[in-house]
Scaffold this motif. Structure first.
Motif, short mmCIF file in Angstrom:
data_model
loop_
_atom_site.label_atom_id
_atom_site.label_comp_id
_atom_site.label_asym_id
_atom_site.label_seq_id
_atom_site.Cartn_x
_atom_site.Cartn_y
_atom_site.Cartn_z
N MET A 255 0.84 -1.17 0.00
CA MET A 255 0.00 0.00 0.00
C MET A 255 0.90 1.24 0.00
N LYS A 256 0.61 2.19 -0.87
CA LYS A 256 1.40 3.40 -0.97
C LYS A 256 1.18 4.29 0.24
N LYS A 257 2.17 5.13 0.51
CA LYS A 257 2.13 6.00 1.68
C LYS A 257 0.91 6.93 1.65
N GLU A 258 0.57 7.45 0.48
CA GLU A 258 -0.59 8.35 0.36
C GLU A 258 -1.88 7.63 0.75
N LYS A 259 -2.00 6.38 0.31
CA LYS A 259 -3.18 5.58 0.61
C LYS A 259 -3.25 5.28 2.11
N LYS A 260 -2.11 4.95 2.71
CA LYS A 260 -2.06 4.70 4.15
C LYS A 260 -2.48 5.94 4.93
N ASN A 261 -1.95 7.09 4.53
CA ASN A 261 -2.30 8.35 5.19
C ASN A 261 -3.79 8.64 5.06
N SER A 262 -4.35 8.32 3.91
CA SER A 262 -5.78 8.52 3.68
C SER A 262 -6.62 7.62 4.59
N VAL A 263 -6.22 6.36 4.73
CA VAL A 263 -6.94 5.41 5.59
C VAL A 263 -6.85 5.85 7.05
N VAL A 264 -5.66 6.27 7.48
CA VAL A 264 -5.48 6.74 8.86
C VAL A 264 -6.36 7.97 9.10
N SER A 265 -6.39 8.88 8.15
CA SER A 265 -7.22 10.08 8.26
C SER A 265 -8.71 9.70 8.34
N ASP A 266 -9.14 8.74 7.52
CA ASP A 266 -10.53 8.27 7.56
C ASP A 266 -10.85 7.65 8.93
N LEU A 267 -9.92 6.84 9.44
CA LEU A 267 -10.14 6.21 10.75
C LEU A 267 -10.24 7.26 11.86
N LEU A 268 -9.37 8.26 11.81
CA LEU A 268 -9.43 9.33 12.81
C LEU A 268 -10.78 10.03 12.76
N GLY A 269 -11.25 10.30 11.54
CA GLY A 269 -12.55 10.94 11.37
C GLY A 269 -13.67 10.10 11.96
N LEU A 270 -13.62 8.80 11.75
CA LEU A 270 -14.66 7.90 12.27
C LEU A 270 -14.60 7.80 13.80
N VAL A 271 -13.40 7.77 14.35
CA VAL A 271 -13.25 7.71 15.81
C VAL A 271 -13.81 8.98 16.44
#
Length: 181
Positions: free
Chosen positions: A1-17
């Motif tokens: 998984m590319k770094k941009e995609k990982k950052n996007s997933v982490v950002s999405d998870l933070l938003g959901l939390v």
């Protein structure tokens, strides 16, 4: 998984939390495709958001949110992990309990899936599968308000009926005094 995609997933998870006050870490590994589909459908119907995520990305997101609070969850981020996000505190627990009861494995030595790993509910951590029953019994905000209103309703009704009967008594007493006078 590319770094941009990982950052996007982490950002999405933070938003959901931040969006959902409650989340559950569950294991759905080895759940057959048809049951996984049923679980996803049931989650949608019950207002529970189900997401498959990489443990390392969940750890990063929770560390960014509040490492001290969420660090006890980190040992449970092993193997296959799904996250259930919900507005209602006990909705995922009830869903897990009902689903596992309905789809219990034929072999009693096998664990029923989904299996609770840990949960963050009403600003408290619940660690381990044995906490499921405790989570099922957690009352939602609406249930607590209903309980309070029903507790208050009894005394209020008593006061109203006492006033109504006392009013009749006072009225009768005044009428009798008037007739005598």
């Amino acid at each position: 998984m590319k770094k941009e995609k990982k950052n996007s997933v982490v950002s999405d998870l933070l938003g959901l939390v931040e969006q959902y006050p409650n989340f559950y870490l569950v294991d759905i590994e080895a759940l057959p495709a048809d049951l996984t589909s049923n679980l996803r459908r049931l989650c949608f119907e019950k207002g529970v958001k189900l997401m498959m995520v990489k443990n390392s990305l969940v750890r990063i997101a929770l560390t960014q949110k509040d490492e001290d609070l969420f660090s006890p969850l980190f040992p449970y981020l092993k193997g296959n992990t799904a996250i259930m996000f919900a507005e209602t505190a006990n909705a995922p627990a009830r869903l897990i309990k009902d689903f596992t009861k309905e789809h219990a494995p034929a072999n009693p030595d096998k664990k029923a899936k989904p299996e609770l790993k840990a949960a963050y509910v009403q600003e408290s951590l619940y660690l381990g599968a044995e906490k499921l029953e405790e989570l099922v019994n957690v009352k939602s905000k609406e249930e607590l308000i209903g309980d309070i209103l029903s507790l208050l309703d009894g005394p209020i009704q008593g006061v109203v009926s006492a006033l109504e009967s006392a009013g009749g008594t006072i009225h009768g007493l005044l009428q009798t005094l008037e007739e005598r006078g």
